[in-house]
Design an enzyme around this catalytic site. Structure first.
Site, mmCIF file in Angstrom:
data_model
loop_
_atom_site.group_PDB
_atom_site.id
_atom_site.type_symbol
_atom_site.label_atom_id
_atom_site.label_comp_id
_atom_site.label_asym_id
_atom_site.label_seq_id
_atom_site.Cartn_x
_atom_site.Cartn_y
_atom_site.Cartn_z
ATOM 1 N N CYS A 27 3.808 2.021 -5.347
ATOM 2 C CA CYS A 27 3.302 1.351 -4.139
ATOM 3 C C CYS A 27 4.400 1.112 -3.107
ATOM 4 O O CYS A 27 4.106 0.697 -1.987
ATOM 5 C CB CYS A 27 2.651 0.014 -4.502
ATOM 6 N N SER A 65 -5.975 -7.283 -3.084
ATOM 7 C CA SER A 65 -6.092 -6.436 -1.897
ATOM 8 C C SER A 65 -6.996 -5.249 -2.220
ATOM 9 O O SER A 65 -7.105 -4.833 -3.371
ATOM 10 C CB SER A 65 -4.709 -5.937 -1.471
ATOM 11 N N ILE A 94 -8.322 -1.264 -2.204
ATOM 12 C CA ILE A 94 -7.856 0.110 -2.042
ATOM 13 C C ILE A 94 -8.406 0.627 -0.718
ATOM 14 O O ILE A 94 -9.426 0.149 -0.224
ATOM 15 C CB ILE A 94 -8.283 1.005 -3.211
ATOM 16 N N LYS A 136 -3.849 -7.785 1.883
ATOM 17 C CA LYS A 136 -5.120 -8.406 1.526
ATOM 18 C C LYS A 136 -6.211 -8.130 2.552
ATOM 19 O O LYS A 136 -7.356 -7.834 2.182
ATOM 20 C CB LYS A 136 -4.924 -9.923 1.370
ATOM 21 N N HIS A 163 -4.756 -1.849 1.469
ATOM 22 C CA HIS A 163 -3.567 -1.401 0.741
ATOM 23 C C HIS A 163 -3.672 0.075 0.360
ATOM 24 O O HIS A 163 -3.899 0.417 -0.799
ATOM 25 C CB HIS A 163 -3.406 -2.279 -0.509
#
Length: 384
Positions: A83, A207, A209, A328, A332
């Site tokens: 990430c 958060s 996807i 959030k 993300h």
């Protein structure tokens, strides 16, 4: 070493882009950043991405995207750090310009996650954990963060409700960001009553996807001063690692890689945490927001949630976080997140943050976390 400046930014709204291919998303962001910078050539393109092979059946993104935007023949490659891939790619681009090996570089963060079935995306994300001792045992990233959150609540006597402010502030800020996935404010009661995902984590702890792409154009002072846009200086770039598996760490509740990369960044920039005007942290889960605040020196151990509840993380607080919604509310898209963070800092520095604009910010900091804290990249930016 030359000073490195961001002279152009571009971003695609974070959404479910089912009708747009990976290459088209990337091209939109890169070409927007180039138009913003008013540059017509590139020496190199670095692409931050985690999951293109697993979810899009496409690797070799450097060549794919450099060719697609019309720059066949330049240096280009994909950089992966889970990430934290976006910020890791930015560090490569920064290093190339700072060293004098390149003069004008594009850095792109990109991810397309929403088309496969949910279980496929969950399994792909788990590849950022320890394959033998975490993922292979069926532990997802939600579960890993739930374990951390449960331990944190027990060790520091913090209730789940005390994490609500992280989500409330993110959604409040995201409401003013046209590129955010979720633009509806929420309340603390919404947070507490949201469906449970993996105890103690609830839906509004996490958060979403998403699909997205964001890009920056980097150059050095001689080029920057000839361009129209006010250049934003990258005053520090630092990356540190910890063990991949949480159980191998000396202290699971301390982001050692976050503390190390933040310390190194402060040293490079010549500042202390008290001088940072705002912090774009990696709130993939609300527990990570608390741990990041503590690792970066803005709160004492166990004090991240308390800091939030004091109002310190709001736009008018002592250390505003996630000023455009964070992971959030913005969403993300994992490999793109680190670049979205830096683009949003540049927007603040250039006075382009709209309803979330801070008053004359000078220092902005971004921390991008890979996995559950195994790779953490910290950048500090300085206003013109």
């Amino acid at each position: 070493m030359r000073e490195v400046y961001i002279v152009g930014i571009g971003q695609v709204p974070v959404r479910e882009h089912w009708d747009t291919s990976l290459r088209h998303l990337g091209a939109q962001a890169v070409l927007a950043a180039m138009a913003d910078a008013e540059v017509e050539h590139l020496d190199a393109l670095y692409v931050g991405n985690m999951l293109s092979g697993a979810l899009n059946q496409q690797e070799h993104l450097g060549a794919l995207l450099a060719d697609f935007v019309g720059y066949r023949g330049i240096e280009a490659m994909k950089i992966e750090a889970a990430c934290a891939s976006g910020a890791a790619a930015l560090r490569v681009g920064y290093s190339m310009v700072a060293s004098g090996l390149s003069d004008i570089v594009a850095v792109l963060g990109i991810e397309k996650m929403t088309e496969p079935k949910g279980r496929e995306t969950t399994a792909a994300l788990a590849m950022a954990a320890d394959g033998d001792y975490e993922a292979d045992q069926g532990v997802s990233f939600v579960a890993l963060n739930a374990l951390l959150m449960r331990r944190y609540m027990h060790q520091y006597q913090v209730s789940h409700e005390e994490f609500a402010e992280f989500a409330v502030v993110a959604h409040e800020n995201g409401a003013n960001n046209p590129n955010a996935m979720f633009r509806r404010p929420i309340t603390a009661n919404d947070f507490v009553r949201s469906p449970q995902v993996c105890s103690p984590i609830r839906l509004l702890d996490a958060s979403p996807i998403a699909d997205g792409a964001a890009a920056v154009i980097l150059t050095h002072k001689d080029v920057a001063k000839s361009l129209t846009r006010p250049p934003v200086c990258i005053a520090a770039s630092a990356l540190a690692i910890d063990s991949l598996a949480i159980h191998d760490r000396r202290d699971p509740l301390f982001l050692a890689a976050g503390a190390k990369s933040a310390h190194d960044a402060y040293q490079q920039a010549g500042i202390t945490p008290s001088e940072v005007d705002f912090f774009e942290l990696h709130d993939a889960f609300s527990i990570m927001a608390a741990l990041s605040l503590e690792a970066a020196g803005f709160a004492e151990r166990g004090g991240g949630a308390h800091l939030a509840n004091e109002g310190a993380i709001r736009i008018d607080g002592r250390i505003p976080i996630c000023t455009m919604g964070g992971l959030k509310a913005r969403g993300h898209p994992v490999g793109a997140t680190g670049i979205y963070q830096v683009v949003e800092i540049a927007q603040q520095m250039r006075g382009e943050a709209g309803g979330n604009q801070l008053t004359s910010p000078r220092w902005g900091m971004a921390q991008n976390i890979g996995g559950s804290g195994a790779s953490i990249v910290t950048h500090i930016l300085r206003a013109p």
